[in-house]
Design a protein around this motif. Sequence first.
Motif, PDB file in Angstrom:
ATOM      1  N   GLY A 564       0.802  -1.206   0.000  1.00 29.32           N
ATOM      2  CA  GLY A 564       0.000   0.000   0.000  1.00 29.32           C
ATOM      3  C   GLY A 564       0.839   1.262   0.000  1.00 29.32           C
ATOM      4  N   SER A 565       0.212   2.369  -0.337  1.00 28.67           N
ATOM      5  CA  SER A 565       0.915   3.645  -0.353  1.00 28.67           C
ATOM      6  C   SER A 565       1.408   4.029   1.039  1.00 28.67           C
ATOM      7  CB  SER A 565      -0.004   4.743  -0.906  1.00 28.67           C
ATOM      8  OG  SER A 565      -1.242   4.759  -0.209  1.00 28.67           O
ATOM      9  N   THR A 566       0.789   3.473   2.091  1.00 31.33           N
ATOM     10  CA  THR A 566       1.207   3.757   3.463  1.00 31.33           C
ATOM     11  C   THR A 566       2.420   2.940   3.885  1.00 31.33           C
ATOM     12  OG1 THR A 566      -0.267   2.060   4.359  1.00 31.33           O
ATOM     13  CG2 THR A 566      -1.159   4.298   4.114  1.00 31.33           C
ATOM     14  N   GLY A 567       2.815   1.948   3.067  1.00 31.33           N
ATOM     15  CA  GLY A 567       3.925   1.068   3.404  1.00 31.33           C
ATOM     16  C   GLY A 567       3.497  -0.282   3.955  1.00 31.33           C
ATOM     17  N   SER A 568       2.223  -0.489   4.184  1.00 33.76           N
ATOM     18  CA  SER A 568       1.769  -1.810   4.624  1.00 33.76           C
ATOM     19  C   SER A 568       1.921  -2.802   3.480  1.00 33.76           C
ATOM     20  CB  SER A 568       0.308  -1.736   5.064  1.00 33.76           C
ATOM     21  OG  SER A 568      -0.529  -1.360   3.982  1.00 33.76           O
ATOM     22  N   TRP A 569       2.375  -4.011   3.823  1.00 34.45           N
ATOM     23  CA  TRP A 569       2.557  -5.031   2.798  1.00 34.45           C
ATOM     24  C   TRP A 569       2.015  -6.365   3.293  1.00 34.45           C
ATOM     25  CZ3 TRP A 569       5.121  -9.454   4.007  1.00 34.45           C
ATOM     26  CH2 TRP A 569       5.980  -9.429   5.124  1.00 34.45           C
ATOM     27  N   SER A 570       1.717  -7.246   2.338  1.00 32.35           N
ATOM     28  CA  SER A 570       1.280  -8.597   2.688  1.00 32.35           C
ATOM     29  C   SER A 570       1.583  -9.542   1.546  1.00 32.35           C
ATOM     30  CB  SER A 570      -0.211  -8.626   3.023  1.00 32.35           C
ATOM     31  OG  SER A 570      -0.980  -8.077   1.975  1.00 32.35           O
ATOM     32  N   ILE A 571       1.865 -10.787   1.896  1.00 37.30           N
ATOM     33  CA  ILE A 571       1.932 -11.880   0.927  1.00 37.30           C
ATOM     34  C   ILE A 571       0.644 -12.674   1.114  1.00 37.30           C
ATOM     35  CG2 ILE A 571       3.139 -13.976   0.214  1.00 37.30           C
ATOM     36  CD1 ILE A 571       5.724 -12.718   1.249  1.00 37.30           C
ATOM     37  N   LEU A 572      -0.115 -12.813   0.036  1.00 38.96           N
ATOM     38  CA  LEU A 572      -1.453 -13.388   0.100  1.00 38.96           C
ATOM     39  C   LEU A 572      -1.575 -14.566  -0.855  1.00 38.96           C
ATOM     40  CD1 LEU A 572      -3.368 -10.003  -0.386  1.00 38.96           C
ATOM     41  CD2 LEU A 572      -2.949 -11.111   1.809  1.00 38.96           C
ATOM     42  N   ARG A 573      -2.530 -15.406  -0.596  1.00 42.58           N
ATOM     43  CA  ARG A 573      -3.046 -16.322  -1.600  1.00 42.58           C
ATOM     44  C   ARG A 573      -4.555 -16.377  -1.415  1.00 42.58           C
ATOM     45  NH1 ARG A 573      -4.927 -20.869   0.721  1.00 42.58           N
ATOM     46  NH2 ARG A 573      -3.815 -21.781   2.485  1.00 42.58           N
ATOM     47  N   SER A 585       2.760 -10.483   6.665  1.00 39.81           N
ATOM     48  CA  SER A 585       2.430  -9.069   6.514  1.00 39.81           C
ATOM     49  C   SER A 585       3.364  -8.233   7.355  1.00 39.81           C
ATOM     50  CB  SER A 585       0.973  -8.800   6.904  1.00 39.81           C
ATOM     51  OG  SER A 585       0.757  -9.108   8.272  1.00 39.81           O
ATOM     52  N   GLY A 586       3.372  -6.946   7.094  1.00 37.24           N
ATOM     53  CA  GLY A 586       4.214  -6.043   7.849  1.00 37.24           C
ATOM     54  C   GLY A 586       4.128  -4.628   7.293  1.00 37.24           C
ATOM     55  N   THR A 587       5.103  -3.810   7.675  1.00 39.99           N
ATOM     56  CA  THR A 587       5.105  -2.406   7.255  1.00 39.99           C
ATOM     57  C   THR A 587       6.531  -1.981   6.924  1.00 39.99           C
ATOM     58  OG1 THR A 587       3.239  -1.947   8.715  1.00 39.99           O
ATOM     59  CG2 THR A 587       4.466  -0.055   7.895  1.00 39.99           C
ATOM     60  N   VAL A 588       6.666  -1.232   5.847  1.00 40.54           N
ATOM     61  CA  VAL A 588       7.924  -0.580   5.495  1.00 40.54           C
ATOM     62  C   VAL A 588       7.654   0.914   5.410  1.00 40.54           C
ATOM     63  CG1 VAL A 588       8.835  -2.581   4.258  1.00 40.54           C
ATOM     64  CG2 VAL A 588       7.473  -0.877   3.025  1.00 40.54           C
TER      65      VAL A 588
END
Length: 787
Positions: A564-573, A585-588
């Motif tokens: 996301g533009s906020t830096g939140s990330w996730s690996i999904l299926r 998931s996490g945040t950068v």
Amino acid sequence: MVCALILAMMGAVLTAVPAQAATAITLDGTSAGRTYDGVGAISGGGGNSRLLIDYPEPQRSRILDYLFKPGYGAALQILKAEIGGDTNSTSGAEPSIEHTAGTVNCDRGYEWWLMKQAVARNPAIKLYGLAWGAPGWIGGGNFWSKDMTDYLLSWLGCAKSHGLAISYLGGWNERGYSTSWYESLRSALNANGYSSIKIVGSDGDWSVADDMVKDSAFAASVDIVGSHYPCGWLTPQTSCPSTANALSTGKQLWASENGSQDYNGGAAAMARANNRDYIDGRMTATINWPVIGAMTPNLPFPTAGLAVANQPWSGAYSVGQSLWVTAQTTQFTSPGWRYLDRSTGYIGGSSANGSYVTLKSTDNTDYSTVIETTQASAAQTLDFTVTGGLSTSTVHVWSTNVNSTDPATAMVHVTDITPTGGAYSLTVQPGYVYSLTTTTGQGKGTAVSPAKGSLALPYTDSYDGYATGSEAKYVQDQQGAYEVVGCGGGRAGQCVRQMSAQAPITWASLSHPYALFGDVGWKDYQVSSDVLLENAGFTELIGRATWQHSFGPEGLDGYYLRVGSTGSWSILRNDTDDKFVTLASGTVAALGTDSWHNLRLGFYGNTITGWIDGVKVGSVNDSTYGTGQAGYGNSQGETGQFDNLSIGSTTKIVGVGSGRCLDVPGFNQTDGTLTQIWDCNAGANQQWTLTSAKELRVYGHKCLDAKGHGTADGTAVQIWSCNGGPNQQWTVNSNGSLVGVESGRCLDVIKGGTADSTGLQLWSCSGGTNQQWTRTLSEPRRGSGPR
């Protein structure tokens, strides 16, 4: 005297014997009957023709010839094309000419190209436009609006700019109708110079005729009553009725969409529908969905149509028996011919025996009779008597075995018959379509497909070679519209941009925008792309995308790295209930907007890893999906961009002389760590990805590197953060050598050693086995970790 020609199962003539009459058929040129409009097919609903434009020559032209060229293949008489709306309409989405109000680009999409190719081969072909959905700005989300009428006028203007004359226009595919809107459309067409275009209503079912018989203004606005699947959807197509009200309108009746069946397995059903649409319902046109399966085989209905062409990278394609069943009508008739009702019906009065339709030419002399025996249980002798001014000259007999996939059994010129006293007989075998005609000019194409092959890795696309507004090679939009434009964020060159700025008016269920590309057989690989967000939302890479079992990415079997533009990330299926499962998931640091970042999603065995701007953010083990395509995705309304696509295969690299793997000691990721050979264990430190930039990457972001840009014999080989330097570029040769681009020297096991921990260096290429390497895919060992 009357004679019988006994036809063998393969359509060959065995002998001629005295007739043993079974059914008498009179071919009467004075019979009444409706005017024939044609047999056609649909490109759209949606994305089923997408990959055809990406085919290399000469294969692309040969496929087009099979579809449109008279006397060669299907010789289609009507081509119905989707009016794109940036929304999924079964197997993909087709781009709109007007993503946002007021900005029209007449060069978007591939339907213009396809229509021009069809017309170039058959100038008499009729073109028909229909919308499945529309951009969301239209009518504030209301399809039945003046905006939609104006949109169709713009689309017709685009057609004119391409030199295309549209003959038929519809409303909204299978989504009902508005009587007042059809009336306003008729008025608008007349006022803008399109009075010759015939309106088809309503591309749904026969209920539209109920309102037409009650509403004279509505009836006057609709020229053709078009119903979908009048024989039933995915049925044997044995009964194909219309309705009393449809007949009482006095309009031409069409099966304006039929088919949805396999290009080979559906041939028998198609043969029945092509005849029985008229026999049962007096329909004068039958239009098959789709024209071709030119999409990857993980999408819905991948083999429906007349042919399959899903490997543009190999040029491979396959022509189906359904194409030849179509030819058994189209090559023996022309629009404007007339059905002869007294010479049309069921053999022996029973549909189980088969059916026949007879049409006569506009000069009232030539005729063709199309016979199908697809459900017959035995051979039948048919006695024909020609009368009413029809030609009594030679009758040419052609046949197709609908139960075979052998090309030799399709569109066979069986024999020629000379009637005696206007009479002749023919014995027909079960499971066939026959065409009897006094015309000539029929034929069968002879082009042969090349062999199938996988799309080789590494694969790259910078998008800089495309025209603005075009679609990048192999990219199949599933929702939204991914289009090549000038890059944003201060970057020069061309990029792919998601163009749909708001939720569209949908035909299928709504999802967020996404597109797929590549080979469904890809297994261990890394997909990398630069990304830019234009507004708040998310962007994502997709990998191992296998089966699209329901609409939207939730229904796509695959994995996602979403940021996301906020830096939140996730690996999904996704799961079988069409819901996303978060694996990590996490945040950068926030990505923000209008700035470029890099995403990378890697697969090796059961290990799925994500990187953002070169930093590994997560790695998980999941065995749900083992192979599949790559793709892009965006949140709804996110007009984000993508650039510098790179997909590399992940392998182990094994020394021929040692049998051991190229290895980074102790799973170390520190710049300057020297490389070695070690027993192959498929750990992450032995997984190397060859990229299109000639890099050999490990951990996704470290490169095999000649230390200090050294070029002399004995230069150490290490890992270092990838920077694009020539000392990080390697040429993989067919003799197994890995040669440094900057040094011209080979990757060498020091002194030909074969023991664990033997180091590596650059050395003058000698051809020795200590300079030969194999790249081999392998499954990682579960639980493997640092030694």
